[in-house]
Design an enzyme around this catalytic site. Structure first.
Site, PDB file in Angstrom:
ATOM      1  N   GLU A   8      30.191 -97.310  32.847  1.00  0.00           N
ATOM      2  CA  GLU A   8      30.575 -96.081  33.550  1.00  0.00           C
ATOM      3  C   GLU A   8      31.560 -96.408  34.653  1.00  0.00           C
ATOM      4  O   GLU A   8      31.421 -97.424  35.338  1.00  0.00           O
ATOM      5  CB  GLU A   8      29.367 -95.428  34.240  1.00  0.00           C
ATOM      6  CG  GLU A   8      28.333 -94.830  33.342  1.00  0.00           C
ATOM      7  CD  GLU A   8      27.200 -94.199  34.159  1.00  0.00           C
ATOM      8  OE1 GLU A   8      27.446 -93.771  35.308  1.00  0.00           O
ATOM      9  OE2 GLU A   8      26.077 -94.163  33.662  1.00  0.00           O
ATOM     10  N   GLU A  39      20.455 -96.801  34.453  1.00  0.00           N
ATOM     11  CA  GLU A  39      20.503 -97.400  35.799  1.00  0.00           C
ATOM     12  C   GLU A  39      19.086 -97.581  36.361  1.00  0.00           C
ATOM     13  O   GLU A  39      18.726 -97.001  37.393  1.00  0.00           O
ATOM     14  CB  GLU A  39      21.355 -96.541  36.734  1.00  0.00           C
ATOM     15  CG  GLU A  39      22.813 -96.546  36.345  1.00  0.00           C
ATOM     16  CD  GLU A  39      23.731 -95.933  37.407  1.00  0.00           C
ATOM     17  OE1 GLU A  39      23.252 -95.140  38.232  1.00  0.00           O
ATOM     18  OE2 GLU A  39      24.930 -96.267  37.392  1.00  0.00           O
TER      19      GLU A  39
HETATM   20  C1  GLA Z   1      25.601 -93.080  37.778  1.00  0.00           C
HETATM   21  C2  GLA Z   1      24.762 -92.443  36.697  1.00  0.00           C
HETATM   22  C3  GLA Z   1      25.412 -91.263  36.056  1.00  0.00           C
HETATM   23  C4  GLA Z   1      26.116 -90.405  37.082  1.00  0.00           C
HETATM   24  C5  GLA Z   1      27.112 -91.258  37.829  1.00  0.00           C
HETATM   25  C6  GLA Z   1      27.908 -90.460  38.830  1.00  0.00           C
HETATM   26  O1  GLA Z   1      26.399 -94.083  37.349  1.00  0.00           O
HETATM   27  O2  GLA Z   1      24.370 -93.364  35.712  1.00  0.00           O
HETATM   28  O3  GLA Z   1      24.402 -90.524  35.392  1.00  0.00           O
HETATM   29  O4  GLA Z   1      25.177 -89.883  37.959  1.00  0.00           O
HETATM   30  O5  GLA Z   1      26.416 -92.241  38.543  1.00  0.00           O
HETATM   31  O6  GLA Z   1      28.825 -91.231  39.546  1.00  0.00           O
END
Ligand code: GLA
Length: 457
Positions: free
Chosen positions: A304, A147
């Site tokens: 995710e 991210e």
């Molecule tokens: C993001 C991050 C993960 C985690 C999630 C939690 O998507 O990439 O590492 O922290 O949020 O919702």
């Protein structure tokens, strides 16, 4: 895309657990039909415990264990968060906020995108990881950092100011052209020399909107440049597809993904329902359609989502029975060929110990786990959907640059927000049952003229 059928996957952070738990993990992954596992997302302090001293024993075992169980690997480059030794040795890599204060380690992503020291150290790690696993048969995807720009997109230190000036010189050529573009004749802001041009740091009044917009563009480009540097290292050692996880969502708007998407081998997005919004599932549908737009209509990866509650909103709502399945299928219906989750096993410690996971704290004798098994079986039945595309007769246009610009400091009404307007138009179509693509405006204004947008052709 990553094999046959719709892929089920998850982030796996085995560094948190002892090796006997890993055995149990792979057994349960098999039971749940997990196809793809993202590892080494936050691996740096584990792999390089001291400067230049690498230890791959743990990651080797995890890679082999997954391979033995025929589970494919989405391998993180591990550079998302610098280890404590690095920020101790080089505190100058830490982000500076708009008011000039430092953002310290203790959380994650505490690095400034324009820091050459951070980049050098991170690329050295990528080199090691790529050399070691670049041709491993289980590795089917590279996951660059994590991210990018989630917390650190905007940095206001002097190294960034230098990089901003270099970017502006390329864009405008002369200081006079920059003065014209930014309208600096107003409020006595006219620059006589490049050295006078700075970052839009915190000021006493509304700041120059041209300077702010360009800083947004620059910051997005700066992280994309970082992404390219990691890719360049990976390509030297591996032919496996490369991506990073986007955040196409209502609460993060720092990167212009229309400029990023063409550089991804496959587009991947992270999506979490946002219960601060009036209609969280409508936003989910919009984000999925926008991700498909970024993927040029081709299948994409939901990298995710959560099984149940997250832990970073003011109120973290658990999902109702069936809600996780419904949301997963919404993503599939809008073009996702992979449904992945953060994370495999709920953490016992650390900042996300209240976040849901595929294996909840209560273990496998739970409704949450049974729903995971049901989802897996459902996705298996949908395998023939993989590789298909979505047909839409209507498109909504969406632009991060417009978002930055419309939601500037001085504007007609702070009650009128760019994303709300886009969501309203999209919602009207959704209410009519009309499937919409979400696309980039066909052309963008560069400050000196119109140019066509590569992502929309
Ligand atoms: C993001 C991050 C993960 C985690 C999630 C939690 O998507 O990439 O590492 O922290 O949020 O919702």
């Amino acid at each position: 895309m990553l094999g046959s059928g719709i892929v089920l996957g998850c982030d796996y952070n085995p560094e948190q657990w002892s090796a006997d738990v890993w055995q149990e993990d792979v057994r349960l992954m098999r039971q749940a039909g997990v196809d793809l596992v993202a590892i080494n997302i936050f691996g740096w302090s584990y792999l390089e415990p001291r400067p230049g001293e690498y230890d791959f024993a743990g990651l080797d075992r995890v890679v082999e264990l997954l391979h033995e169980h025929d589970i494919k690997i989405n391998l993180g480059t591990g550079t998302s968060s610098p280890p404590p030794w690095l920020t101790t040795l080089h505190p100058e890599i830490l982000p500076t906020a708009a008011d000039g204060t430092t953002r310290y380690p203790g959380g994650r992503q505490a690095w400034c995108p324009s820091s050459p020291i951070f980049r050098r150290r991170a690329l050295a790690l990528v080199e090691q990881v790529a050399r070691r696993y670049g041709e491993h048969p289980a590795v089917v995807l590279w996951h660059v950092s994590n991210e990018l720009g989630c917390h650190n997109a905007h940095c206001y230190d002097e190294e960034t100011a230098e990089a901003f000036r270099r970017w502006l010189r390329k864009r405008y050529g002369t200081v006079d052209a920059l003065n014209d573009g930014w309208g600096t004749s107003f409020w006595s802001q006219r620059y006589g020399d490049w050295s006078e041009v700075g970052l839009p740091r915190q000021a006493l009044s509304a700041r120059n909107p041209g300077q702010q917009l360009d800083f947004h563009r620059f910051s997005s480009d700066e992280l994309l440049d970082y992404y390219r540097d990691e890719v360049e290292v990976l390509r030297r050692h591996s032919t496996v597809p490369i991506t990073t996880n986007f955040m196409v969502t209502a609460h993060i708007r720092n990167l212009d993904y229309w400029t990023w998407a063409p550089e991804m081998d496959v587009v991947a997005n992270d999506h979490y329902l946002d219960h601060r919004l009036a209609a969280p599932t409508a936003e989910l549908a919009f984000a999925a359609d926008l991700t498909r737009g970024l993927a040029g209509g081709q299948p994409w990866i939901l990298m995710e989502q959560s099984v149940g509650a997250v832990s970073w909103q003011p109120h973290n709502l658990a999902k109702a029975p069936g809600e996780m399945t419904r949301n997963s299928l919404t993503h599939v219906a809008r073009g996702a060929d992979a449904v992945c989750f953060f994370q495999w096993r709920a953490s016992a410690q650390g900042a996300e110990k209240f976040h849901s996971a595929l294996i909840p704290h209560a273990g496998t004798d739970t409704e949450a786990w049974r729903e995971v098994l049901t989802l897996s079986a459902t996705l298996d039945r949908l395998d023939e959907v993989a590789g298909t595309t979505v047909e839409a007769d209507v498109a909504v246009l969406f632009s991060w640059q417009s978002w930055w610009s419309c939601d500037g400091e001085s504007r007609p009404s702070h009650s009128v927000r760019y994303l709300d307007q886009v969501h309203r138009a999209y919602q009207a179509l959704r209410d009519l049952g009309v499937t919409a693509d979400v696309l980039a405006p066909p052309r963008t204004w560069t400050g000196t003229g119109w140019s066509s947008c590569p992502a929309c052709t």
